[in-house]
Write an enzyme that holds these catalytic residues in place. Structure first.
Site, mmCIF file in Angstrom:
data_model
loop_
_atom_site.group_PDB
_atom_site.id
_atom_site.type_symbol
_atom_site.label_atom_id
_atom_site.label_comp_id
_atom_site.label_asym_id
_atom_site.label_seq_id
_atom_site.Cartn_x
_atom_site.Cartn_y
_atom_site.Cartn_z
ATOM 1 N N ASP A 280 16.325 -25.554 -17.097
ATOM 2 C CA ASP A 280 16.568 -25.804 -15.683
ATOM 3 C C ASP A 280 15.534 -25.033 -14.873
ATOM 4 O O ASP A 280 15.535 -23.807 -14.855
ATOM 5 C CB ASP A 280 17.978 -25.333 -15.313
ATOM 6 N N TYR B 167 11.434 -21.909 -7.954
ATOM 7 C CA TYR B 167 11.404 -20.751 -8.862
ATOM 8 C C TYR B 167 9.976 -20.323 -9.193
ATOM 9 O O TYR B 167 9.773 -19.247 -9.758
ATOM 10 C CB TYR B 167 12.150 -21.042 -10.173
ATOM 11 N N LYS C 73 13.691 -29.493 -9.523
ATOM 12 C CA LYS C 73 14.383 -29.765 -8.253
ATOM 13 C C LYS C 73 13.385 -29.813 -7.107
ATOM 14 O O LYS C 73 12.375 -29.109 -7.119
ATOM 15 C CB LYS C 73 15.412 -28.660 -7.967
ATOM 16 N N HIS D 73 17.581 -30.092 -4.343
ATOM 17 C CA HIS D 73 18.062 -28.721 -4.603
ATOM 18 C C HIS D 73 19.222 -28.322 -3.676
ATOM 19 O O HIS D 73 20.196 -27.721 -4.103
ATOM 20 C CB HIS D 73 16.884 -27.755 -4.435
HETATM 21 N N1 LIG Z 1 20.873 -25.055 -8.012
HETATM 22 C C1 LIG Z 1 20.900 -23.857 -7.461
HETATM 23 O O1 LIG Z 1 20.971 -23.725 -6.232
HETATM 24 C C2 LIG Z 1 20.855 -22.645 -8.339
HETATM 25 C C3 LIG Z 1 21.074 -21.355 -7.769
HETATM 26 C C4 LIG Z 1 21.046 -20.257 -8.627
HETATM 27 C C5 LIG Z 1 20.818 -20.430 -9.995
HETATM 28 N N2 LIG Z 1 20.592 -21.675 -10.506
HETATM 29 C C6 LIG Z 1 20.346 -21.891 -11.959
HETATM 30 O O2 LIG Z 1 21.356 -21.222 -12.703
HETATM 31 C C7 LIG Z 1 20.758 -20.410 -13.706
HETATM 32 C C8 LIG Z 1 21.610 -19.199 -14.002
HETATM 33 O O3 LIG Z 1 21.978 -18.550 -12.789
HETATM 34 P P1 LIG Z 1 21.928 -16.968 -12.450
HETATM 35 O O4 LIG Z 1 20.830 -16.284 -13.125
HETATM 36 O O5 LIG Z 1 22.044 -16.846 -10.979
HETATM 37 O O6 LIG Z 1 23.277 -16.425 -12.964
HETATM 38 P P2 LIG Z 1 23.975 -16.163 -14.384
HETATM 39 O O7 LIG Z 1 23.317 -16.884 -15.473
HETATM 40 O O8 LIG Z 1 25.406 -16.364 -14.079
HETATM 41 O O9 LIG Z 1 23.783 -14.592 -14.567
HETATM 42 C C9 LIG Z 1 22.568 -13.969 -14.837
HETATM 43 C C10 LIG Z 1 22.842 -12.466 -14.827
HETATM 44 O O10 LIG Z 1 23.749 -12.160 -15.869
HETATM 45 C C11 LIG Z 1 23.143 -11.229 -16.770
HETATM 46 N N3 LIG Z 1 23.483 -11.662 -18.144
HETATM 47 C C12 LIG Z 1 23.076 -12.782 -18.768
HETATM 48 N N4 LIG Z 1 23.589 -12.850 -20.016
HETATM 49 C C13 LIG Z 1 24.348 -11.738 -20.169
HETATM 50 C C14 LIG Z 1 25.122 -11.240 -21.234
HETATM 51 N N5 LIG Z 1 25.245 -11.886 -22.387
HETATM 52 N N6 LIG Z 1 25.767 -10.050 -21.053
HETATM 53 C C15 LIG Z 1 25.670 -9.378 -19.886
HETATM 54 N N7 LIG Z 1 24.944 -9.802 -18.841
HETATM 55 C C16 LIG Z 1 24.285 -10.981 -18.972
HETATM 56 C C17 LIG Z 1 21.652 -11.302 -16.519
HETATM 57 O O11 LIG Z 1 21.067 -10.045 -16.740
HETATM 58 P P3 LIG Z 1 19.782 -9.885 -17.694
HETATM 59 O O12 LIG Z 1 18.763 -10.876 -17.231
HETATM 60 O O13 LIG Z 1 19.384 -8.451 -17.468
HETATM 61 O O14 LIG Z 1 20.257 -10.139 -19.092
HETATM 62 C C18 LIG Z 1 21.592 -11.667 -15.040
HETATM 63 O O15 LIG Z 1 21.719 -10.500 -14.252
HETATM 64 C C19 LIG Z 1 19.390 -20.064 -13.136
HETATM 65 O O16 LIG Z 1 18.484 -19.722 -14.151
HETATM 66 C C20 LIG Z 1 19.008 -21.363 -12.427
HETATM 67 O O17 LIG Z 1 18.431 -22.237 -13.365
HETATM 68 C C21 LIG Z 1 20.619 -22.783 -9.698
#
Ligand SMILES: NC(=O)c1ccc[n+]([C@@H]2O[C@H](COP(=O)([O-])OP(=O)(O)OC[C@H]3O[C@@H](n4cnc5c(N)ncnc54)[C@H](OP(=O)(O)O)[C@@H]3O)[C@@H](O)[C@H]2O)c1
Length: 265
Positions: free
Chosen positions: A33, A38, A63, A96
């Site tokens: 994704d 990004y 997106k 997006h």
């Molecule tokens: N469409 C939209 O508007 C939108 C908005 C936001 C995000 N997104 C998409 O959603 C994806 C994921 O979102 P996100 O990064 O915001 O949130 P997430 O995946 O819910 O959380 C990421 C956070 O959790 C930590 N983490 C990941 N795996 C872990 C584990 N096994 N144990 C403990 N902590 C863990 C990571 O830290 P570390 O990196 O230090 O491990 C990071 O701080 C993004 O990559 C993007 O593609 C889309």
């Protein structure tokens, strides 16, 4: 912090990010994704092309940038995403954000431009992100092709039941962004207790909860160990009462912007 801004910040370390993307493919992830916003489409494309995988083995989503909703801008932006990724088609291309307070609230014309990409085969499927039921209803009545997915913020503290219900009724798949609530839900006592009982980590339990509910997930991590941990969720299931107990943690609490107010700037 703007929504997704932390991904833009990763742009400062493109080499590191390229190796992480490659590791992600090596441990078995096949759904990537990304987004123009990004700033990592180039590294994603390089990781795919150097992985040795067939293009058809990887599902690539990108997106549309918030500044490119006008049809001509959207056409240009789509071409640029393909070029940056080094691919001749995307598996999924999304609007997006709906940006209802900008462009005279006309996300329908933007959607009709995405329909062109679907019809000419350069987007194998098209969808939206952060669309609310009223936005989806307009697309339903004013356009030809329904969105294949709505990518929305979902986690145990934001279960999005109304929106998920609407999408289920209209056969729109849900992609859960920030599936771990950006890490905020991982020390919840209910989730920790279930994790201890099933012998998995809290992150694995939360990701499995999404899978049990039928949502598509793409957790993000910069750590190779966590990237591996997060995909090891297909060797166990959660009992119905555990799924319900996690769903009951809902607080309607967003980490990101309100899609009805966010103007993309
Ligand atoms: N469409 C939209 O508007 C939108 C908005 C936001 C995000 N997104 C998409 O959603 C994806 C994921 O979102 P996100 O990064 O915001 O949130 P997430 O995946 O819910 O959380 C990421 C956070 O959790 C930590 N983490 C990941 N795996 C872990 C584990 N096994 N144990 C403990 N902590 C863990 C990571 O830290 P570390 O990196 O230090 O491990 C990071 O701080 C993004 O990559 C993007 O593609 C889309």
């Amino acid at each position: 912090m703007l929504p997704d801004e932390h991904f833009c910040q990763l742009q400062k370390h493109p080499e590191e990010r390229f190796h992480r993307d490659r590791h992600t493919l090596e441990v078995g992830y096949r759904h990537i994704d990304t987004a123009e916003m990004y700033g990592n489409e180039r590294e994603v494309g390089q990781a795919i092309s150097r992985s040795g995988l067939d293009r058809s083995d990887v599902f690539v989503t990108s997106k549309l940038a918030n500044d490119a909703h006008e049809p001509d801008d959207a056409r240009r932006a789509f071409d640029e995403s393909l070029k940056a990724l080094g691919v001749d088609y995307l598996d999924l291309f999304l609007i997006h954000w709906p940006l209802p307070t900008r462009y005279d609230g006309d996300y329908v014309s933007t959607w009709k431009t995405l329909e062109e990409f679907y019809r000419d085969g350069r987007a194998r499927s098209i969808g939206v992100s952060n669309f609310q039921p009223r936005h989806l209803r307009r697309l339903h009545t004013e356009s030809d092709i329904p969105p294949a997915v709505d990518q929305i913020e979902v986690n145990p503290y934001l279960t999005q039941d109304e929106l998920r219900g609407f999408c289920a009724e209209h056969q729109i798949a849900i992609e859960a962004w920030s599936p771990l609530g950006q890490g905020n839900v991982l020390d919840d006592p209910t989730i920790e207790a279930i994790a201890r009982r099933v012998g998995k980590t809290a992150a694995q339990v939360v990701l499995r909860w999404h899978i049990e509910r039928g949502d598509i997930v793409f957790p993000k991590s910069v750590s190779p160990e966590r990237i591996k941990e997060n995909i090891e969720i297909f060797d166990f299931e959660l009992a119905g009462e555990d799924v319900e107990a996690i769903s009951a943690l809902n607080r309607n609490e967003r980490t990101g912007a309100d899609p009805d107010k966010f103007d993309g700037r």
